[in-house]
Design an enzyme around this catalytic site. Structure first.
Site, short mmCIF file in Angstrom:
data_model
loop_
_atom_site.label_atom_id
_atom_site.label_comp_id
_atom_site.label_asym_id
_atom_site.label_seq_id
_atom_site.Cartn_x
_atom_site.Cartn_y
_atom_site.Cartn_z
N HIS A 190 21.03 29.35 0.78
CA HIS A 190 20.82 29.70 2.18
C HIS A 190 20.75 31.21 2.43
O HIS A 190 19.96 31.67 3.24
CB HIS A 190 21.97 29.10 3.00
CG HIS A 190 21.83 29.26 4.47
ND1 HIS A 190 20.93 28.54 5.22
CD2 HIS A 190 22.48 30.08 5.35
CE1 HIS A 190 21.04 28.89 6.49
NE2 HIS A 190 21.96 29.82 6.60
N ASP B 170 18.20 31.23 8.73
CA ASP B 170 19.26 30.83 9.65
C ASP B 170 18.81 31.14 11.09
O ASP B 170 17.67 30.84 11.44
CB ASP B 170 20.57 31.53 9.27
CG ASP B 170 21.81 30.87 9.89
OD1 ASP B 170 22.37 29.96 9.25
OD2 ASP B 170 22.20 31.25 11.01
N TYR C 159 25.60 29.36 19.23
CA TYR C 159 25.30 27.94 18.99
C TYR C 159 25.26 27.16 20.30
O TYR C 159 24.36 26.33 20.50
CB TYR C 159 26.34 27.34 18.04
CG TYR C 159 26.10 27.68 16.59
CD1 TYR C 159 25.52 26.76 15.72
CD2 TYR C 159 26.43 28.93 16.09
CE1 TYR C 159 25.29 27.07 14.39
CE2 TYR C 159 26.20 29.26 14.77
CZ TYR C 159 25.63 28.32 13.92
OH TYR C 159 25.38 28.65 12.60
#
Length: 465
Positions: A433, A226, A376
């Site tokens: 993930h 990630d 982000y």
């Protein structure tokens, strides 16, 4: 005379281009200041302070009050997790959180590993630092930096830590014994958030590089998935002489060359032409479904967080029920997309509610959801493929553990356009993930074998001198 001038200019141009190219191969180390107000003239305090997670009755009472006042919306019939977190199952999670989950006990679990804070570039940086409990005489440890992502935390690594620091006690080879450092990304968990705009993955990489130097590690390994993938990648670009090896359990390419675009069209029919293996074809095609459609269906959160993170973040920061639904939906879908077809999202097939809610609490207690979501915007808000680090190759030895249930698959032939020294690329038999959280044994074994390859190559080079 003119010929001499021409040759001089030509030679000067070649030298300039060569030196410029060499200079471009590493990212500059940024000297940022992310604290409040103006940077002070005095030198920064470099002391490393012990830290412990604590809780109070007032904190718990406030949480319980909010959980008791939760409002739920009935889900559509037979919708399972296809519209997001199913509120029928959410009621069960919230009931467990309110009546059975023991935060005080989980605080003790969090504190079983030594934790610290230190000031870097104006921010209090939190990290977990674990040394091997049973290091054989005459042996040395290998420092390993492990970086989490969103919506995870350092708690993701708690099950893999003993496999790396004390492998023999867990039935693993002790050829390589690690000293593990797990920092919280600034703005996550107990690391202070930036007070200024612009704190991105390169900023975090610079801070973690300074952290490792401060701890006395001038050579170390880095591992991440990630956001940890990007931060560790940037770290390898900043300090290639200090990062001995880069291990990733997620790889994403931010720009596709013509051959890669062509492979999307023809790779299913001519896999060998594009360096695809059978497993690549299985995971990638049909690309319209497994590439484009998945991206559209599973990236809505990223669009929100890369544009207006504060709007949604403020609501999540105020509602523990909303926060849990938002976070745990990702632990369902990103663990296995097929879990969208289940009424409980398959969450308890892979994780315990205690573990899941402990991770949620690491967002709730410090109130860090807004700052975590801002990461982000800082990384994607300026556009994909526009940053300097996206155009630079990674030259340090790289290992990739490719898990089958990762939302998007990146084949080795694509990855090595960026990571030009991949010495290990393994298709993992299961997992998604959150690799360290879900499959710690598989990930630990892959890290071990990767480090073994790096060490052998280094030994061969030493012998060849």
């Amino acid at each position: 005379m003119l010929l001499e001038i021409f040759l001089t200019l030509a030679l000067g141009t070649i030298v300039y281009l060569f030196l410029s190219r060499k200079k471009e191969e590493t990212l500059p180390i940024e000297e940022g200041w992310w604290g409040k107000g103006q940077e002070p003239d005095s030198e920064e305090d470099t002391t490393v302070h012990p830290f412990k997670v604590e809780t109070t009755e007032a904190e718990l009472n406030d949480l319980f009050r909010r959980l008791d006042q939760a409002r739920f919306t009935e889900p559509l019939e037979n919708s399972c997790f296809q519209y997001g977190f199913n509120s029928v199952y959410l009621r069960k999670v919230i009931s467990y959180w309110r009546n059975q989950f023991n935060w005080k006990k989980q605080v003790e679990v969090l504190n079983k590993y030594p934790q610290f804070k230190t000031k870097i570039e104006g921010l209090d940086v939190h990290f977990v630092h674990i040394k091997p409990p049973n290091l054989p005489e005459g042996r040395s440890t290998k420092p390993l930096l492990m970086v989490h992502g969103w919506p995870g935390s350092v708690y993701e690594f708690y099950k893999i830590i003993p496999l790396l620091t004390d492998p023999a006690s867990h039935g693993l080879s002790d050829e390589h014994i690690f000293e593990v450092i797990c920092p919280s990304i600034p703005g996550y968990g107990f690391s202070e958030a930036s007070h200024k705009k612009g704190f991105n993955s390169v900023s975090a990489a610079c801070i973690f590089y300074k952290l490792m130097l401060r701890l006395g590690f001038h050579e170390f390994y880095a591992q991440g998935g990630d956001w940890g993938w990007l931060i560790c990648t940037n770290l390898a670009q900043i300090a290639p002489n200090h990062v001995k090896g880069l291990h990733l359990n997620m790889v994403t390419v931010t720009s596709l060359r013509f051959t890669q675009l062509l492979s999307i069209l023809l790779g299913r029919y001519f896999p060998g032409l594009f360096g695809f293996q059978d497993e690549d074809v299985k995971r990638m095609f049909p690309f319209l479904e497994k590439g484009l459609y998945r991206t559209l269906m599973e990236s809505g959160y990223a669009h929100i967080q890369a544009t207006k993170p504060d709007t949604v973040g403020c609501g999540l920061n105020d509602s523990p029920v909303g926060l849990a639904a938002y976070i745990l939906e990702k632990f369902s879908t990103w663990t296995d997309l097929e879990f969208r077809k289940l009424e409980d999202g398959g969450l308890e097939r892979k994780y315990s509610l205690d573990d899941l809610l402990t991770n949620v609490m690491l967002y709730w207690v410090p109130g860090c959801m807004v700052s975590a979501m801002r990461f982000y915007k800082e990384n994607i808000g300026k556009g994909i493929g526009t940053q300097k680090h996206e155009k630079l190759p990674v030259r340090v030895p790289t290992g990739v553990a490719s898990f089958p249930n990762e939302v998007l698959h990146t084949p080795r032939s694509w990855a090595q356009q960026k990571y030009i020294n991949i010495i290990s690329f393994n298709f993992m038999p299961r997992g998604g993930h959150f690799a360290a959280f879900e499959e710690p044994e598989l990930l630990a074994a892959d890290i071990q074998q990767f480090v073994g390859k790096v060490e052998k190559e280094e030994l061969w080079r030493e012998k060849g001198k």
